[in-house]
Design an enzyme around this catalytic site. Structure first.
Site, PDB file in Angstrom:
ATOM      1  N   SER A  34      -7.265 -23.256   9.112  1.00  0.00           N
ATOM      2  CA  SER A  34      -6.145 -23.130  10.046  1.00  0.00           C
ATOM      3  C   SER A  34      -6.110 -21.732  10.657  1.00  0.00           C
ATOM      4  O   SER A  34      -5.623 -21.550  11.774  1.00  0.00           O
ATOM      5  CB  SER A  34      -4.815 -23.427   9.336  1.00  0.00           C
ATOM      6  OG  SER A  34      -4.570 -22.487   8.309  1.00  0.00           O
ATOM      7  N   LYS A  84      -0.076 -14.618   6.220  1.00  0.00           N
ATOM      8  CA  LYS A  84       0.083 -13.188   5.942  1.00  0.00           C
ATOM      9  C   LYS A  84       0.697 -12.359   7.062  1.00  0.00           C
ATOM     10  O   LYS A  84       0.650 -11.125   7.000  1.00  0.00           O
ATOM     11  CB  LYS A  84      -1.267 -12.591   5.550  1.00  0.00           C
ATOM     12  CG  LYS A  84      -2.409 -12.945   6.489  1.00  0.00           C
ATOM     13  CD  LYS A  84      -3.465 -11.881   6.556  1.00  0.00           C
ATOM     14  CE  LYS A  84      -3.173 -10.971   7.711  1.00  0.00           C
ATOM     15  NZ  LYS A  84      -4.211  -9.997   8.012  1.00  0.00           N
ATOM     16  N   SER A 124      -0.410  -7.924  -2.947  1.00  0.00           N
ATOM     17  CA  SER A 124      -0.315  -6.925  -1.884  1.00  0.00           C
ATOM     18  C   SER A 124       0.559  -5.771  -2.327  1.00  0.00           C
ATOM     19  O   SER A 124       1.518  -5.952  -3.101  1.00  0.00           O
ATOM     20  CB  SER A 124       0.318  -7.588  -0.654  1.00  0.00           C
ATOM     21  OG  SER A 124       0.720  -6.621   0.291  1.00  0.00           O
ATOM     22  N   ALA A 125       0.275  -4.612  -1.781  1.00  0.00           N
ATOM     23  CA  ALA A 125       1.144  -3.456  -2.001  1.00  0.00           C
ATOM     24  C   ALA A 125       2.528  -3.682  -1.417  1.00  0.00           C
ATOM     25  O   ALA A 125       3.454  -2.923  -1.718  1.00  0.00           O
ATOM     26  CB  ALA A 125       0.523  -2.213  -1.380  1.00  0.00           C
ATOM     27  N   TYR A 148       7.286 -13.019   3.811  1.00  0.00           N
ATOM     28  CA  TYR A 148       5.896 -12.882   3.365  1.00  0.00           C
ATOM     29  C   TYR A 148       5.831 -12.063   2.076  1.00  0.00           C
ATOM     30  O   TYR A 148       5.188 -12.445   1.100  1.00  0.00           O
ATOM     31  CB  TYR A 148       5.047 -12.226   4.472  1.00  0.00           C
ATOM     32  CG  TYR A 148       3.802 -11.580   3.933  1.00  0.00           C
ATOM     33  CD1 TYR A 148       2.717 -12.359   3.556  1.00  0.00           C
ATOM     34  CD2 TYR A 148       3.722 -10.195   3.753  1.00  0.00           C
ATOM     35  CE1 TYR A 148       1.582 -11.780   3.014  1.00  0.00           C
ATOM     36  CE2 TYR A 148       2.608  -9.610   3.211  1.00  0.00           C
ATOM     37  CZ  TYR A 148       1.537 -10.400   2.847  1.00  0.00           C
ATOM     38  OH  TYR A 148       0.433  -9.813   2.295  1.00  0.00           O
ATOM     39  N   LYS A 152       4.711 -12.992  -2.099  1.00  0.00           N
ATOM     40  CA  LYS A 152       3.786 -12.290  -3.009  1.00  0.00           C
ATOM     41  C   LYS A 152       4.507 -11.948  -4.325  1.00  0.00           C
ATOM     42  O   LYS A 152       3.959 -12.130  -5.409  1.00  0.00           O
ATOM     43  CB  LYS A 152       3.226 -11.033  -2.347  1.00  0.00           C
ATOM     44  CG  LYS A 152       2.312 -11.296  -1.158  1.00  0.00           C
ATOM     45  CD  LYS A 152       1.029 -12.011  -1.554  1.00  0.00           C
ATOM     46  CE  LYS A 152       0.116 -12.248  -0.365  1.00  0.00           C
ATOM     47  NZ  LYS A 152      -1.048 -13.110  -0.670  1.00  0.00           N
ATOM     48  N   ASN A 197      -1.429  -8.106  14.406  1.00  0.00           N
ATOM     49  CA  ASN A 197      -0.259  -7.416  13.854  1.00  0.00           C
ATOM     50  C   ASN A 197      -0.649  -6.076  13.265  1.00  0.00           C
ATOM     51  O   ASN A 197       0.160  -5.173  13.184  1.00  0.00           O
ATOM     52  CB  ASN A 197       0.341  -8.238  12.709  1.00  0.00           C
ATOM     53  CG  ASN A 197       0.804  -9.591  13.177  1.00  0.00           C
ATOM     54  OD1 ASN A 197       1.741  -9.674  13.958  1.00  0.00           O
ATOM     55  ND2 ASN A 197       0.140 -10.635  12.737  1.00  0.00           N
ATOM     56  N   ASN A 198      -1.871  -6.002  12.789  1.00  0.00           N
ATOM     57  CA  ASN A 198      -2.289  -4.837  12.014  1.00  0.00           C
ATOM     58  C   ASN A 198      -2.992  -3.817  12.888  1.00  0.00           C
ATOM     59  O   ASN A 198      -3.579  -4.141  13.920  1.00  0.00           O
ATOM     60  CB  ASN A 198      -3.187  -5.266  10.861  1.00  0.00           C
ATOM     61  CG  ASN A 198      -2.449  -6.161   9.885  1.00  0.00           C
ATOM     62  OD1 ASN A 198      -2.787  -7.317   9.733  1.00  0.00           O
ATOM     63  ND2 ASN A 198      -1.410  -5.635   9.258  1.00  0.00           N
TER      64      ASN A 198
HETATM   65  N1  UFG Z   1       0.923   0.442  13.583  1.00  0.00           N
HETATM   66  C1  UFG Z   1       1.038   0.959  14.844  1.00  0.00           C
HETATM   67  N2  UFG Z   1       0.735   0.141  15.900  1.00  0.00           N
HETATM   68  C2  UFG Z   1       0.335  -1.149  15.740  1.00  0.00           C
HETATM   69  C3  UFG Z   1       0.239  -1.665  14.433  1.00  0.00           C
HETATM   70  C4  UFG Z   1       0.538  -0.833  13.367  1.00  0.00           C
HETATM   71  O1  UFG Z   1       1.395   2.123  15.043  1.00  0.00           O
HETATM   72  O2  UFG Z   1       0.087  -1.844  16.751  1.00  0.00           O
HETATM   73  C5  UFG Z   1       1.193   1.329  12.423  1.00  0.00           C
HETATM   74  C6  UFG Z   1       2.303   0.862  11.532  1.00  0.00           C
HETATM   75  O3  UFG Z   1       3.540   1.324  12.003  1.00  0.00           O
HETATM   76  C7  UFG Z   1       1.878   1.456  10.194  1.00  0.00           C
HETATM   77  C8  UFG Z   1       0.350   1.438  10.259  1.00  0.00           C
HETATM   78  O4  UFG Z   1       0.029   1.345  11.638  1.00  0.00           O
HETATM   79  O5  UFG Z   1       2.283   2.790  10.092  1.00  0.00           O
HETATM   80  C9  UFG Z   1      -0.286   0.274   9.547  1.00  0.00           C
HETATM   81  O6  UFG Z   1       0.295  -0.951  10.022  1.00  0.00           O
HETATM   82  P1  UFG Z   1      -0.329  -2.365   9.634  1.00  0.00           P
HETATM   83  O7  UFG Z   1       0.499  -3.402  10.322  1.00  0.00           O
HETATM   84  O8  UFG Z   1      -1.790  -2.365   9.897  1.00  0.00           O
HETATM   85  O9  UFG Z   1      -0.155  -2.416   8.062  1.00  0.00           O
HETATM   86  P2  UFG Z   1       1.171  -2.352   7.176  1.00  0.00           P
HETATM   87  O10 UFG Z   1       0.951  -1.266   6.185  1.00  0.00           O
HETATM   88  O11 UFG Z   1       2.401  -2.327   7.970  1.00  0.00           O
HETATM   89  O12 UFG Z   1       1.121  -3.794   6.535  1.00  0.00           O
HETATM   90  C10 UFG Z   1       0.129  -4.089   5.587  1.00  0.00           C
HETATM   91  C11 UFG Z   1      -0.166  -5.570   5.560  1.00  0.00           C
HETATM   92  C12 UFG Z   1       1.017  -6.351   5.119  1.00  0.00           C
HETATM   93  C13 UFG Z   1       1.596  -5.779   3.882  1.00  0.00           C
HETATM   94  C14 UFG Z   1       1.844  -4.307   4.014  1.00  0.00           C
HETATM   95  C15 UFG Z   1       2.310  -3.670   2.743  1.00  0.00           C
HETATM   96  O13 UFG Z   1      -0.529  -6.021   6.827  1.00  0.00           O
HETATM   97  O14 UFG Z   1       0.565  -7.657   4.847  1.00  0.00           O
HETATM   98  O15 UFG Z   1       0.620  -3.676   4.367  1.00  0.00           O
HETATM   99  O16 UFG Z   1       1.358  -3.886   1.763  1.00  0.00           O
HETATM  100  F1  UFG Z   1       2.776  -6.388   3.639  1.00  0.00           F
END
Ligand code: UFG
Length: 339
Positions: A34, A84, A124-125, A148, A152, A197-198
């Site tokens: 999926s 996720k 996950s952290a 989400y 976890k 998203n990441n």
């Molecule tokens: N960020 C940006 N612009 C973007 C995307 C992210 O500036 O377009 C920043 C965020 O603000 C953050 C950093 O980049 O400071 C990392 O963001 P991510 O979305 O890549 O990762 P996160 O740490 O927010 O999230 C990850 C996982 C989640 C999990 C989380 C905590 O994606 O599944 O870690 O473990 F929940």
């Protein structure tokens, strides 16, 4: 060992499947495709140098999962399958609880019925919640800020309760920090559906010209350059952590073990954009935007328990993470071919 890898066609699952095979295991991919593409499979087979058994099964469907375990002669499960995306989980909480908890429940039930005792779980952290100090340690309390994250936390609890009822279970709860990077061949990597998203896949898609610019979500955090800091680790190091955890479970008397998998070193968003710009050979455009709701300033691991108990350490540098991501993205600007 013959190992069922749920979500084995996904980003972390595919890299781990290859390393399990390289370590001499017989890894069998179970995936509902999926959020992954069938075209990853021939690439994995080319890298593995052998055919890989694949079952297209939704592990939330109990009879299907039971059938796999009944016929499969598996000795262990590595369970990646799950949804996720944090934002999506806020919009569709019931789908997240049904899917993530459902797959864990049906796998555990089928394992019980067919006498499979060993499982490695993708945690996950995120379970450290929003107010945890850094570096984060495994014995900190757990909580979450979105559905989400709660899935976890709840899945970890389900494993702990199952192990109280059946102490012969051997469970590894692996708390990933921020996995990035790709296989050194450039043929497999992260291919998120829709707008990433990441941070890392977003930077990579901007660098390859699929998107205009990176929005940096906030530069007023209490960090050295004001942007959020995270513990990015190379997906190949993360995959190696699963192989090490499985080996450990074969020898331990402990029912449930919890390990952080991270480098212990934080990198800011600005530092990551700069590192990627060096790796791809041109400046990646960015713009500072408001903070993203729910984000925390800093998250990084204390990875010392995994080092002392598993002999595992994340070795690869941020520059290698960026170089490998760029190789994957530049060779596959649109990700995997459509099915
Ligand atoms: N960020 C940006 N612009 C973007 C995307 C992210 O500036 O377009 C920043 C965020 O603000 C953050 C950093 O980049 O400071 C990392 O963001 P991510 O979305 O890549 O990762 P996160 O740490 O927010 O999230 C990850 C996982 C989640 C999990 C989380 C905590 O994606 O599944 O870690 O473990 F929940």
């Amino acid at each position: 060992m013959r190992i069922l890898v749920s979500g084995g066609a996904g980003y972390i699952g595919s890299h781990t499947t290859l390393q399990l095979i390289a370590a001499g295991h017989d890894a069998v991919i179970v995936d509902d495709f999926s959020r992954s593409k069938h075209s990853v499979v021939p690439r994995l087979e080319a890298l593995a140098g052998r055919p890989i058994e694949v079952h297209e099964v939704d592990t939330t469907v109990r009879p299907a999962t039971d059938g796999l375990l009944a016929d499969g002669a598996f000795e262990a499960v590595v369970h990646f399958a799950g949804l996720k995306a944090v934002g999506e989980s806020v919009e569709q909480p019931l789908a997240y609880y049904a899917n993530n908890l459902g797959s864990t429940l049906s796998l555990l039930e089928a394992m019980r019925r067919h006498d499979v005792r060993t499982i490695v779980f993708s945690s996950s952290a995120t379970v450290y919640g929003e107010n945890a100090p850094v570096p984060m340690k495994e014995d900190f309390p757990t909580s979450a800020t979105n559905p989400y994250g709660w899935t976890k936390v709840m899945q970890e609890q389900i494993f702990r309760d199952a192990a109280v009822a059946d102490p012969s279970l051997r469970v590894a709860l692996l708390r990933y920090f921020n996995p990035v990077g790709a296989h050194a061949s450039g043929t497999i990597g992260e291919d998120p559906s829709g707008i990433p998203n990441n941070l890392m896949p977003l930077i990579a898609q901007v660098a390859v010209g699929r998107r205009d610019k990176v929005l940096i979500y906030g530069d007023d955090y209490p960090t050295p350059d004001g942007t959020g800091r995270r513990d990015y680790l190379h997906v190949e190091d993360l995959a190696a952590g699963h192989v090490a955890a499985l080996a450990h479970l074969a020898t331990t008397d402990t029912s449930v073990s919890t390990w952080n998998l991270g480098t212990g070193r934080p990198t800011s968003v600005r530092e990551m954009v700069d590192a990627f710009s060096r790796a791809c050979g041109h400046a990646v455009p960015f713009e500072v935007a408001p903070r993203r709701p729910g984000d925390i300033a800093e998250s990084y691991a204390d990875p010392s328990r995994a080092e002392s108990e598993l002999g595992w350490r994340a070795e690869r540098t941020v520059d290698e993470m960026c170089a490998d991501t760029w190789r994957w993205q530049s060779q596959n600007p649109d990700g995997y071919p459509e099915d």
